[in-house]
Scaffold this active site. Structure first.
Site: not given
Ligand code: 3YE
Length: 248
Positions: A156, A192
């Site tokens: 991050h 995060d």
């Molecule tokens: N999931 C959990 N815990 C974590 N994924 C990531 C890190 C992490 C994780 O520590 N449970 C931004 C995501 C933030 C967002 O809002 N994503 C949307 C989709 C946006 C897109 O497809 O462009 C969503 O609904 O998932 C990885 C980093 C996540 C960053």
């Protein structure tokens, strides 16, 4: 060497840093990248993986009707490739609690429904302690431990726990802080929010834009991520069931 999968959504600069680190001659790395999965087709990160001779796969979240279904497809691919450790490197999807965290179901133990217990019929005064012991082995018994607990890392672009979320650099500039950086952490259900493995800092200059700051932070991301992967792959940093890290 631990078999590592890297999950990406884009250009894959952190993926490249991980590839360079693990394939460098005489690196003695405990990790080997064997699979790159992207949730988006045709991204540059896939080309980087192909150039390095690493297997690639596109699992588009758009092909699945729920988050659970998408995560289950990820889980199936990772498992069938015999993956030990997963690195989220610019992967932009939020993963479900069942997939990442300790006390949520989703992937039921082999022994769920197959184990009989002769429970004492008289509840003794100290039986609460016994219950506690039982809870400790709950993962084995009920399957409420994700296979990926302590095996999944995310990077991050801020010094966590400050500035969580997708627009970290924007938040940093708005807050007028003078130091930022990057954090590699274990993935927990709270986005995060997992235990911190490695952090590196950079100065924030007056007049910085999101772009100039991002570029400075990227440089330290490319050293922090390989460092964190090495700590986990060599088992020097182990995530306990209480979500704290044991250091060896
Ligand atoms: N999931 C959990 N815990 C974590 N994924 C990531 C890190 C992490 C994780 O520590 N449970 C931004 C995501 C933030 C967002 O809002 N994503 C949307 C989709 C946006 C897109 O497809 O462009 C969503 O609904 O998932 C990885 C980093 C996540 C960053």
């Amino acid at each position: 060497r631990k078999r590592v999968a890297v999950l990406i959504s884009g250009s894959g600069t952190n993926l490249q840093a991980l590839i360079d680190h693990t394939t460098e001659q005489n690196s003695n790395s405990s990790a080997e990248i064997v699979l790159v999965i992207s949730n988006k087709p045709n991204v540059q990160g896939l080309t980087r993986a192909e150039k390095a001779g690493i297997a690639t796969k596109v699992i588009s979240h758009k092909d699945y009707k729920s988050r659970d279904d998408f995560d289950e497809a990820l889980h199936a691919s990772l498992t069938s490739a015999g993956i030990d450790i997963v690195c989220l490197a610019g992967f932009m999807r939020i993963l479900t609690g069942g997939f990442v965290s300790k006390w949520h179901g989703g992937f039921v133990s082999k022994w769920h429904g197959k184990m009989l217990n002769n429970h004492p019929s008289l509840l003794l005064p100290h039986s609460r302690d016994l219950t506690h012991v039982f809870v400790l082995v709950g993962g084995f018994v009920s399957g409420f431990v994700s296979k990926w607990h302590g095996k999944m890392l995310n990077i991050h672009p801020s010094l966590l726990p400050s500035f969580k979320g997708h627009n970290a650099h924007e938040q940093v500039i708005k807050a007028n802080v003078r130091i930022s950086g990057c954090t590699v952490h274990f993935v927990a259900e709270e986005v995060d929010g997992g235990a911190i493995i490695v952090q590196e800092s950079v100065p924030v200059y007056h007049g910085d834009t999101e772009e100039t700051l991002a570029e400075r932070v990227k440089k330290v991301e490319h050293t922090a991520f390989p460092k964190a992967l090495e700590l986990v792959a060599s088992e020097k940093a182990l995530l306990n069931s209480d979500a704290f890290i044991s250091w060896r």
